[in-house]
Design a protein around this motif. Structure first.
Motif, PDB file in Angstrom:
ATOM      1  N   LEU A 796       0.884  -1.029  -0.020  1.00  0.00           N
ATOM      2  CA  LEU A 796      -0.235   0.045  -0.112  1.00  0.00           C
ATOM      3  C   LEU A 796       0.860   1.119  -0.094  1.00  0.00           C
ATOM      4  O   LEU A 796       1.786   1.067   0.613  1.00  0.00           O
ATOM      5  N   ASN A 797       0.662   2.394  -0.741  1.00  0.00           N
ATOM      6  CA  ASN A 797       1.119   3.409  -0.995  1.00  0.00           C
ATOM      7  C   ASN A 797       0.733   4.501   0.454  1.00  0.00           C
ATOM      8  O   ASN A 797      -0.302   4.121   1.265  1.00  0.00           O
ATOM      9  N   MET A 798       1.411   5.395   0.786  1.00  0.00           N
ATOM     10  CA  MET A 798       1.080   6.090   2.007  1.00  0.00           C
ATOM     11  C   MET A 798      -0.384   6.606   2.173  1.00  0.00           C
ATOM     12  O   MET A 798      -0.833   6.657   3.288  1.00  0.00           O
ATOM     13  N   THR A 799      -0.810   7.083   1.146  1.00  0.00           N
ATOM     14  CA  THR A 799      -2.180   7.413   1.202  1.00  0.00           C
ATOM     15  C   THR A 799      -3.250   6.498   1.168  1.00  0.00           C
ATOM     16  O   THR A 799      -4.297   6.366   1.891  1.00  0.00           O
ATOM     17  N   GLU A 800      -3.038   5.120   0.885  1.00  0.00           N
ATOM     18  CA  GLU A 800      -3.734   4.199   0.736  1.00  0.00           C
ATOM     19  C   GLU A 800      -4.048   3.563   2.151  1.00  0.00           C
ATOM     20  O   GLU A 800      -4.851   2.629   2.320  1.00  0.00           O
ATOM     21  N   GLU A 801      -2.974   3.843   3.314  1.00  0.00           N
ATOM     22  CA  GLU A 801      -3.178   3.352   4.425  1.00  0.00           C
ATOM     23  C   GLU A 801      -4.294   4.138   5.243  1.00  0.00           C
ATOM     24  O   GLU A 801      -4.736   3.413   6.379  1.00  0.00           O
ATOM     25  N   ASN A 802      -4.792   5.002   4.708  1.00  0.00           N
ATOM     26  CA  ASN A 802      -5.817   6.188   5.498  1.00  0.00           C
ATOM     27  C   ASN A 802      -7.240   5.369   5.101  1.00  0.00           C
ATOM     28  O   ASN A 802      -7.458   5.029   4.209  1.00  0.00           O
ATOM     29  N   VAL A 803      -8.193   5.771   6.059  1.00  0.00           N
ATOM     30  CA  VAL A 803      -9.619   5.450   5.853  1.00  0.00           C
ATOM     31  C   VAL A 803     -10.388   6.907   5.961  1.00  0.00           C
ATOM     32  O   VAL A 803     -10.153   7.510   6.779  1.00  0.00           O
ATOM     33  N   GLY A 804     -11.291   7.005   4.833  1.00  0.00           N
ATOM     34  CA  GLY A 804     -12.155   7.921   4.909  1.00  0.00           C
ATOM     35  C   GLY A 804     -13.461   8.092   3.871  1.00  0.00           C
ATOM     36  O   GLY A 804     -13.481   7.036   3.336  1.00  0.00           O
ATOM     37  N   ASN A 858     -31.748   2.681 -13.075  1.00  0.00           N
ATOM     38  CA  ASN A 858     -31.288   1.605 -14.187  1.00  0.00           C
ATOM     39  C   ASN A 858     -30.661   2.110 -15.367  1.00  0.00           C
ATOM     40  O   ASN A 858     -31.026   3.302 -16.062  1.00  0.00           O
ATOM     41  N   HIS A 859     -29.626   1.586 -15.901  1.00  0.00           N
ATOM     42  CA  HIS A 859     -28.800   1.746 -17.153  1.00  0.00           C
ATOM     43  C   HIS A 859     -28.045   3.170 -17.184  1.00  0.00           C
ATOM     44  O   HIS A 859     -27.826   3.742 -18.144  1.00  0.00           O
ATOM     45  N   VAL A 860     -28.092   3.881 -16.064  1.00  0.00           N
ATOM     46  CA  VAL A 860     -27.499   5.112 -15.766  1.00  0.00           C
ATOM     47  C   VAL A 860     -26.404   5.213 -14.506  1.00  0.00           C
ATOM     48  O   VAL A 860     -26.707   4.470 -13.451  1.00  0.00           O
ATOM     49  N   THR A 861     -25.541   5.946 -14.689  1.00  0.00           N
ATOM     50  CA  THR A 861     -24.631   5.967 -13.695  1.00  0.00           C
ATOM     51  C   THR A 861     -24.828   7.057 -12.750  1.00  0.00           C
ATOM     52  O   THR A 861     -25.576   7.967 -12.813  1.00  0.00           O
ATOM     53  N   CYS A 862     -24.667   6.847 -11.435  1.00  0.00           N
ATOM     54  CA  CYS A 862     -24.832   7.612 -10.471  1.00  0.00           C
ATOM     55  C   CYS A 862     -23.564   7.616  -9.238  1.00  0.00           C
ATOM     56  O   CYS A 862     -22.732   6.816  -9.552  1.00  0.00           O
ATOM     57  N   SER A 863     -23.829   8.662  -8.243  1.00  0.00           N
ATOM     58  CA  SER A 863     -22.624   8.801  -7.303  1.00  0.00           C
ATOM     59  C   SER A 863     -22.838   7.720  -6.242  1.00  0.00           C
ATOM     60  O   SER A 863     -23.947   7.820  -5.725  1.00  0.00           O
ATOM     61  N   MET A 864     -21.809   7.354  -5.642  1.00  0.00           N
ATOM     62  CA  MET A 864     -21.918   6.489  -4.521  1.00  0.00           C
ATOM     63  C   MET A 864     -20.901   6.850  -3.623  1.00  0.00           C
ATOM     64  O   MET A 864     -19.539   7.079  -3.801  1.00  0.00           O
ATOM     65  N   THR A 865     -21.086   7.190  -2.272  1.00  0.00           N
ATOM     66  CA  THR A 865     -20.137   7.420  -1.089  1.00  0.00           C
ATOM     67  C   THR A 865     -20.164   6.532  -0.436  1.00  0.00           C
ATOM     68  O   THR A 865     -21.306   6.093   0.381  1.00  0.00           O
ATOM     69  N   PHE A 866     -19.200   6.003   0.420  1.00  0.00           N
ATOM     70  CA  PHE A 866     -18.868   5.209   1.572  1.00  0.00           C
ATOM     71  C   PHE A 866     -17.749   5.570   2.403  1.00  0.00           C
ATOM     72  O   PHE A 866     -16.805   6.264   2.006  1.00  0.00           O
ATOM     73  N   TRP A 867     -17.713   4.925   3.309  1.00  0.00           N
ATOM     74  CA  TRP A 867     -16.407   5.311   4.295  1.00  0.00           C
ATOM     75  C   TRP A 867     -15.628   3.912   4.201  1.00  0.00           C
ATOM     76  O   TRP A 867     -16.202   2.822   4.477  1.00  0.00           O
ATOM     77  N   GLY A 868     -14.305   4.115   3.526  1.00  0.00           N
ATOM     78  CA  GLY A 868     -13.591   2.955   3.243  1.00  0.00           C
ATOM     79  C   GLY A 868     -12.178   3.431   3.110  1.00  0.00           C
ATOM     80  O   GLY A 868     -11.775   4.761   3.281  1.00  0.00           O
ATOM     81  N   PRO A 869     -11.268   2.526   2.516  1.00  0.00           N
ATOM     82  CA  PRO A 869      -9.722   2.957   2.438  1.00  0.00           C
ATOM     83  C   PRO A 869      -9.469   3.924   1.200  1.00  0.00           C
ATOM     84  O   PRO A 869     -10.193   4.021   0.352  1.00  0.00           O
TER      85      PRO A 869
END
Length: 1158
Positions: A796-804, A858-869
């Motif tokens: 993992l790179n330095m930034t990938e160790e964080n969670v947000g 359906n058949h359209v992109t949308c935005s998704m937000t979650f808590w993760g690395p």
């Protein structure tokens, strides 16, 4: 032509040696030889013969050629492949029962001539002089498929041709498309199940085009026609192996920025005593594998897929267990090169570790029958191993009871007479001391067996002498006999020998205590006593000798004490003065001895010695710092830094020059030799250093002119194109040259360094076989380890160790049957990680507001937000709702990949807004002002919304003004028009939706082998309700109820009098009575006698007519009934006659046939 022996050769063409045609060719060849430029081609000599006949055809041909060239061009990437690349990772993927294991066995046998019975884990084999491959079988598990897709270089996708493509194949292809598409080759098996050749060809064509649809047109598809003696045909496996051996791979973006390795060996190095005490304690685990991608460094945190993030405790390089042929020296001529390495499959008898080599012995000695004595010894050792306490602790816990009702006597409470006397002596000695000032030394406090001069002591002079004399002595010699112990203790009396023996035998287990501390002290002692040149030249830094000197000094100090309180200082001062004189003499030996006279610094000879200490440059013009810097700036690119060198033994100088320059020098030297003797000899190094600035500039300009002339000539020669029309490919060629130059620079940057120094600077580069040590690993990882499940370790790179908070662009997969709901847990595979989180979906509106969505469109992109690395942008990911291998759930879902997408933002925050409509009703209206209630609960809420915009259902806009005292929560509002009491007032608001902070890595490797594919995380609310048979509580607001609407009563229309006067007469309201009475009842009419007779007569006529019509209808109905009956009878008689006639005809025909047959 040795291969053509025994075959019919074709007759070769023999050119004519005479005749008209031969004469023409001779004349032409002679003419060509006499030309001025014989190296020109026919096109260049006679361009008219090769002129364009048709411009359109030439344009089409040129366009087609350029199109084909453009299709072959790819963006050139810098080649990061090391000199010794890691083995090519080939994954064999497919549904169950398609022949994956059989294919791996046949490939191993084809390359190494070795039969491997048990296929478990990665298997590395050598296929050629410069290539190795690692074969890995992928389980029918979605977790294994995801991990394999992230690390595989080549995928062999097996398919049962008799059944067709199954859902697992399409799932794996979608996983590859998200995480970086590796090379994919399809392999069709079970072709021998289709017997019809025509049907077989049709099936092959269908599967090929379906495979091309999923991968790309022209993707390679292999056919394995069938099995022979449980193996695939040898020629087919050999052809497949050839394709694998020459396959080229294009670097992928994620793997080109991260280092990773596939574990091919795992060892548990936890202390066995700690495991015996607590079987569930954290383990120390060592993983082995080839580094891939970019260089790996110990500072990087890694993620073990299926286990979680971990910090590397130890990272070291070990010898390659499966090296390329010729890279490793043979120790003997009989030693064979290792072509196969499969430690998890039990193949390859030698296993290398950091400090040991393990050899698997499978000889006859391993099958010998064990004797009774050996079995008894094994039982005794196993009992000792099972004990969780030491022998001393067990002896101390022993109890002895003299009487049944007496108190037990513990072993630790019992003391012998000798011990009691020694304790009393120690107490008396301690009482006789003067206030405890150094009266009892540490040696006297310890027992005899732990004395400084004992055989267990590490500072014994005798042991040091023996160690210096015999360096190769084994560790067992340290445990000497009792006689040696007695000899090594000269201070002990002969009368105490028996007591010493008894104590030593009683405490024979005490050597086990503090083993780690003893080993550490011994290592430090050895390290301090090891001498090197630095210590010899610049002083003695021997800790052992220093400690001895300090002890000797302490002993002398104790001797010089007076009464225990004062010391004699005169002797100590004289010793210090002696040491200072000795050091002064040692320092003066490096300088010229000047006796007692002081050096005269005003003399010129002494000034010359220190003149350069007070200037920043050199005194000569050619060596001045400023002049040298200017010269370097003017000709930095033209100077040859690395080419010139001087032989220090002979004084001869050698200069590296280009080939053209060397040829010119040789030519000029030849001309000078022909003209006469050389006018000027070659300058020496000292003369070159003393050149003036003008002479140096002349030399530099001469070299630059020579270089420019040579470069210009080469450029003119390279412009010849043969007279053909070619496209402009210079931009692509420049890109390729730049990428090639960068790759060569990367390889040559650290090529000259020592391997250890290079690893310290660069890290463990790709292709090295490393050993990774981890601490605090869960015990279930070791206990439930299954080699058939891949273990992928990704850095993992330095930034990938964080969670947000991670914001992504996502689209529901069109093959997934269900829509995704906000707030339901999702399993996300992103980067190296697989984790479960709770996602919130949103739609980005025109004003860049993220509007909350309850379900995915359906058949359209949308935005998704979650808590993760935190993951870099444009990193692809996929989402699943379950990873369980449950047949019922798979039947219900079908396709398991729920959504795919990529990362867009990494701001570590979320701004998702949800719309909220506040509803109110007016209760007082004054023109454009109204009082609204039921929208807020208190005046404080109203105060917060002062100035907010509101709107009625009919579209009248307004604004909230001030709170009203009654009822609570009501307010005054103004509108642009007068509203009605029946209007409903809305206030549109937005509030922020918080994203749940839930992040749970998938720990499938910690589960038992039979449950590794049954990992279950957080369940959705629907699943919990279905399992518990719960139903949603009905909400009154969501219930459908009958709406009762009161009839609207409109006020009567009032027309102004002025308008009435202007209306025409017909539209004017007519003036009726002010109080109109109700309509009068109908007046009874009495007929005259004549009118009564007429009415009676008409009634009689009407009655007679109705009766007549009734009789006519009845008669018609009866008549139709009789007609239908007659018709049915006629049809029946007709059918009867036809039947009789057919019988007669059939009878006559049968008679005629009977006569003919006779």
């Amino acid at each position: 032509m040795a291969d053509d022996v025994g075959q019919d050769k074709r007759k070769q063409h023999r050119a004519r040696q005479s005749g008209v045609k031969a004469d023409k060719k001779k004349v032409k060849a002679k003419k060509d030889a006499n030309q001025k430029e014989p190296e020109l081609t026919a096109r260049q000599r006679n361009p008219k013969a090769f002129a364009i006949n048709s411009a359109q055809r030439a344009e089409r041909n040129f366009r087609r050629k350029e199109d084909l060239t453009a299709k072959k061009q790819h963006i050139p990437l810098v080649d990061q492949t090391p000199d010794e690349p890691p083995p090519v990772l080939i994954a064999i993927v497919g549904p169950p029962k398609v022949g994956k294991t059989t294919l791996i066995k046949d490939l191993i046998k084809s390359f190494t001539r070795t039969n491997v019975t048990d296929i478990r884990g990665p298997i590395t084999i050598v296929t050629s002089k410069k290539r190795r491959i690692t074969l890995l079988e992928c389980n029918n598990d979605i977790n294994s498929m995801i991990d394999v897709a992230k690390c595989a270089d080549l995928v062999l996708l097996l398919c049962d041709a008799s059944y067709g493509f199954e859902m697992e194949i399409f799932e794996f292809l979608n996983i590859c498309q998200v995480h970086g598409m590796p090379k994919i080759m399809g392999v069709l098996t079970h072709l021998d199940m289709i017997k019809n050749p025509k049907q077989l060809r049709k099936r092959k064509k269908e599967l090929k085009h379906r495979f091309w649809t999923e991968v790309y047109d022209g993707a390679k598809l292999f056919y394995l026609s069938g099995l022979l003696h449980g193996e695939y045909l040898r020629n087919e496996i050999k052809n497949l192996g050839r394709f694998i051996s020459v396959m080229k791979f294009r670097p992928l973006q994620w793997r080109g920025a991260h280092s990773y390795l596939l574990v091919d060996r795992m060892e548990d190095i936890t202390n066995t005593d700690a495991v015996r005490r607590d079987p569930k304690c954290d383990r120390e685990v060592v993983l082995y594998g080839y580094v891939r991608g970019v260089p790996l460094k110990q500072e990087h945190m890694v993620h073990i897929a299926g286990l979680g993030d971990a910090r590397i405790d130890e990272l070291s390089l070990i010898p390659d267990p499966c090296p390329l042929p010729g890279t490793e020296k043979k120790r003997s001529l009989l030693e064979k090169e290792r072509l196969l390495y499969a430690p998890m499959s039990g193949v390859g008898g030698i296993v290398y570790d950091k400090d040991a080599v393990y050899i698997e012995l499978q000889g006859s000695h391993s099958h010998k029958e064990k004797t009774a004595e050996a079995s008894e010894q094994e039982a005794l050792v196993s009992k000792l191993i099972d004990k969780k306490t030491t022998m001393d602790e067990q002896i101390e816990q022993q109890e002895f009871r003299l009487f049944s009702d007496g108190a037990p006597i513990m072993s630790k409470d019992f003391k012998s007479e000798d011990q009691a006397e020694s304790d009393e002596d120690e107490d008396e000695d301690s009482d006789a001391d003067d206030s405890g000032l150094d009266a009892a030394s540490d040696d006297e406090e310890q027992p005899d067996e732990f004395a400084a001069d004992d055989w267990r002591g590490e500072n014994s002079d005798k042991e040091e002498e023996e160690d210096e004399d015999e360096d190769g002595s084994s560790g067992d010699e340290e445990y000497q006999s009792l006689a040696d112990v007695k000899e090594s203790a000269p201070n002990s009396d002969a009368s105490d020998e028996e007591d010493d023996e008894a104590r030593i035998l009683a405490n024979n287990m005490s050597w086990k205590t503090n083993l780690a501390q003893k080993a550490r002290d011994a290592f430090l002692q050895r390290h301090s006593e090891s001498r090197n040149l630095m210590r010899i030249v610049y002083g003695v830094y021997n800790q052992g000798e220093l400690s001895k000197q300090q002890q000797a000094g302490d002993a002398e100090d104790s001797e010089e004490e007076l009464g225990g309180l004062f010391r004699v200082a005169a002797k100590k001062q004289t010793d210090i003065q002696k040491d200072k004189d000795i050091r002064d003499k040692d320092e003066r030996c490096f300088f010229e001895y000047q006796s007692d006279a002081t050096r005269d610094w005003l003399s010129d000879s002494n000034k010359e010695l220190i003149k350069n200490c007070f200037v920043t440059g050199k005194w000569k013009a050619s060596e001045d710092a400023e002049n040298l810097l200017k010269l370097d700036d003017m000709s930095d690119a033209d100077s040859e830094v690395y080419g010139d060198f001087e032989d220090l033994e002979t004084g001869e100088q050698h200069s590296g020059k280009p080939q053209a320059a060397a040829e010119e020098d040789e030519a000029s030297a030849a001309d000078e030799a022909a003209a006469g003797p050389p006018a000027k000899r070659r300058m020496t190094r000292v003369e070159e250093e003393n050149l003036t600035k003008a002479e140096l500039m002349a030399k530099k300009l001469k070299l630059k002119a020579k270089f420019d002339a040579e470069y210009d000539n080469n450029g003119e020669k390279g412009e010849n194109d043969g007279g053909r029309i070619t496209g402009d490919h210079s931009f692509y060629e420049d890109l390729k040259a730049e990428a090639q130059k960068q790759s060569e620079l990367n390889k040559s940057e650290f090529a000259q360094l020592d391997n250890e120094l290079r690893i310290q600077i660069e890290g463990y580069r790709a292709g090295l076989y490393v050993r990774l040590g981890f601490k605090s690993i869960a015990a279930e990882f070791v206990e439930n380890f299954d080699a058939s499940y891949p273990v992928l370790v990704g850095a993992l790179n330095m930034t990938e160790e964080n969670v947000g908070y991670v914001n992504c662009k996502v689209k529901k997969h069109r093959w997934y049957k269900k829509i995704l709901k906000t707030g339901d847990p999702l399993i996300v595979s992103m980067g190296w990680r697989r984790f479960q989180t709770v996602a919130i979906f949103a739609k980005v509106e025109d004003n860049l507001r993220h509007r909350y969505l309850k379900y995915t469109p359906n058949h359209v992109t949308c935005s998704m937000t979650f808590w993760g690395p935190i993951t870099p942008q444009n990193t692809g990911f996929l989402a699943l709702q379950t990873v369980r291998q449950d047949q019922e759930e798979m039947k219900r879902l079908g396709f398991r990949i729920a959504a795919t997408g990529c990362v867009t933002e990494l701001d570590k925050s979320s701004q998702i807004m949800k719309k909220l409509k506040l509803v109110g009703h007016p209760f007082k209206i004054y023109k454009n002002t109204a009082f609204i209630k039921d929208m807020f609960n208190s005046s404080l809420e109203v105060a917060k919304f002062e100035g907010a915009k509101i709107k009625t259902v009919s579209g009248i806009r307004g604004q909230i003004k001030k709170a009203h005292h009654t009822p609570e929560g009501s307010y005054r509002a103004t509108f642009e028009d007068k509203i009605l009491l029946s209007d409903i007032v809305f206030c549109r608001t937005w509030f922020r939706v918080e994203v749940p902070r839930f992040y749970a890595p998938i720990t499938s490797l910690l589960l038992p082998p039979e449950q590794k594919s049954q990992w279950q995380g957080m369940k959705t609310l629907g699943q919990l309700k279905r399992e518990r048979a719960l139903q949603n509580e009905s909400q009154p607001d969501s219930m459908y109820t009958e709406i009762v609407r009161k009839p609207k009563i409109f006020r009567p229309l009032v027309i102004p009098k002025a308008l009435q006067r202007a209306l025409p007469y017909k539209d004017k309201p007519k003036m009726g009575p002010e109080n109109p009475r109700e309509a009068l009842e109908r007046v009874a009419v009495i007929n005259s006698p004549y009118e009564q007779k007429v009415a009676k007569m008409m009634k009689m006529i009407e009655t007679n007519y109705k009766d007549k019509r009734h009789r006519e209808r009845r008669e018609t109905k009866q008549r139709m009934k009789n007609f239908r009956a007659q018709k049915r009878a006629d049809e029946a008689s007709k059918l009867k006659r036809q039947k009789e006639l057919r019988k007669k005809v059939s009878r006559a025909i049968s008679k005629m046939r009977g006569k003919n047959s006779k």
